[in-house]
Design a protein around this motif. Structure first.
Motif: not given
Length: 84
Positions: A56-64, A66-70
């Motif tokens: 799932g792409l998350h707008s608050a995480l620059d459209y990545v 959550p697992a990739e952002y973490e």
């Protein structure tokens, strides 16, 4: 045994299950079938959480996802190698 439907809990039909391309039920249009037991509900929740975290792409995480952002966050926390 009573079958529970999303409508019974005021959930919108589009929020019942994630739209995951690899989900054969979604591809074949069977996603609207009600769950018939706790195991099916538990599996659907696990699938949704996995999809949300991994795809799932998350707008608050620059459209990545959550697992990739973490993973990126923890990589940024690693100390830089020190030269001798």
């Amino acid at each position: 045994m009573r079958h529970h439907r999303a409508e019974d809990h005021r959930l919108h039909p589009h929020r019942r299950r994630p739209r995951v391309r690899r989900d054969p039920d979604a591809v074949e249009g069977r996603a609207a079938d009600p769950w018939t037991g706790f195991d099916q509900v538990e599996r659907a929740i696990f699938q949704w959480v996995t999809w949300y975290n991994e795809e799932g792409l998350h707008s608050a995480l620059d459209y990545v996802p959550p697992a990739e952002y973490e993973r990126g966050f923890w990589r940024s926390q690693e100390p830089a190698p020190q030269s001798a």
